[in-house]
Write an enzyme that holds these catalytic residues in place. Sequence first.
Site, PDB file in Angstrom:
ATOM      1  N   ARG A  31       0.856  -0.852   0.169  1.00  0.00           N
ATOM      2  CA  ARG A  31       0.201  -0.120  -0.421  1.00  0.00           C
ATOM      3  C   ARG A  31       1.089   1.729   0.139  1.00  0.00           C
ATOM      4  NH1 ARG A  31      -2.792   2.469   4.170  1.00  0.00           N
ATOM      5  NH2 ARG A  31      -3.999   4.297   3.829  1.00  0.00           N
ATOM      6  N   HIS A  69      -8.620   8.703  14.205  1.00  0.00           N
ATOM      7  CA  HIS A  69      -9.577   9.940  13.204  1.00  0.00           C
ATOM      8  C   HIS A  69     -10.472   9.677  13.567  1.00  0.00           C
ATOM      9  CE1 HIS A  69      -5.222  10.544  12.192  1.00  0.00           C
ATOM     10  NE2 HIS A  69      -5.800   9.681  11.269  1.00  0.00           N
ATOM     11  N   ASP A 105     -12.722   5.501  24.006  1.00  0.00           N
ATOM     12  CA  ASP A 105     -13.261   5.014  25.190  1.00  0.00           C
ATOM     13  C   ASP A 105     -12.088   3.558  25.658  1.00  0.00           C
ATOM     14  OD1 ASP A 105     -15.066   7.349  25.485  1.00  0.00           O
ATOM     15  OD2 ASP A 105     -16.288   5.789  23.999  1.00  0.00           O
ATOM     16  N   GLU A 159       1.534   6.315  21.539  1.00  0.00           N
ATOM     17  CA  GLU A 159       0.717   6.252  20.356  1.00  0.00           C
ATOM     18  C   GLU A 159       1.651   7.090  18.786  1.00  0.00           C
ATOM     19  OE1 GLU A 159      -2.588   9.636  17.653  1.00  0.00           O
ATOM     20  OE2 GLU A 159      -1.903   9.701  20.415  1.00  0.00           O
ATOM     21  N   ARG A 197       0.043  15.567   6.303  1.00  0.00           N
ATOM     22  CA  ARG A 197      -0.918  15.048   5.810  1.00  0.00           C
ATOM     23  C   ARG A 197      -2.616  15.628   5.114  1.00  0.00           C
ATOM     24  NH1 ARG A 197      -0.690   9.103   5.706  1.00  0.00           N
ATOM     25  NH2 ARG A 197      -1.313   9.652   4.271  1.00  0.00           N
ATOM     26  N   ARG A 255      -6.522  13.821   8.851  1.00  0.00           N
ATOM     27  CA  ARG A 255      -5.798  12.887   9.549  1.00  0.00           C
ATOM     28  C   ARG A 255      -5.529  13.602  10.633  1.00  0.00           C
ATOM     29  NH1 ARG A 255      -4.527   8.468   6.791  1.00  0.00           N
ATOM     30  NH2 ARG A 255      -5.591   8.570   4.386  1.00  0.00           N
TER      31      ARG A 255
END
Length: 142
Positions: A17, A79, A86, A97, A106, A110
């Site tokens: 990808r 996003h 939660d 993260e 970007r 995003r």
Amino acid sequence: MKILILNGPNLNMLGIREPEIYGDLTLDDIHDLCRKTAGKLNHKIDFRQSNFEGELVQWIQEAHDTFDGLIINAAAYTHTSVAIHDALKILNIPIIEVHITDPQTREDFRHKSFITPLASKIIAGQGAKGYVLALEKLTELL
């Protein structure tokens, strides 16, 4: 220490990808990199990927009282997923993260992260090395 590393949708397609954006390493390559780094840091890792939001939520819930830290690249769910946000709120462990690219450079959609408010650290735009940096940061935090 036991570290859970979660990867969200389409990350199983790394290497195929948009390699001009995400690079040519596969998720298996990143898993190997994490395994080697964790070994050097004397950590045990559990490395998982899912294209399904509910499965990621389930794994986050199961991490409660099982893992010492969490590294999450929620990919597109970063996003969009209040459910993942939660679920992360129940954890009492450091959350890192990770993003292979830098979402802030970007598309506008995003730029918002539902994970950032709960993360101890955000590592973005470092490619696969971001996972290594996340493992090292968890070592400092723990």
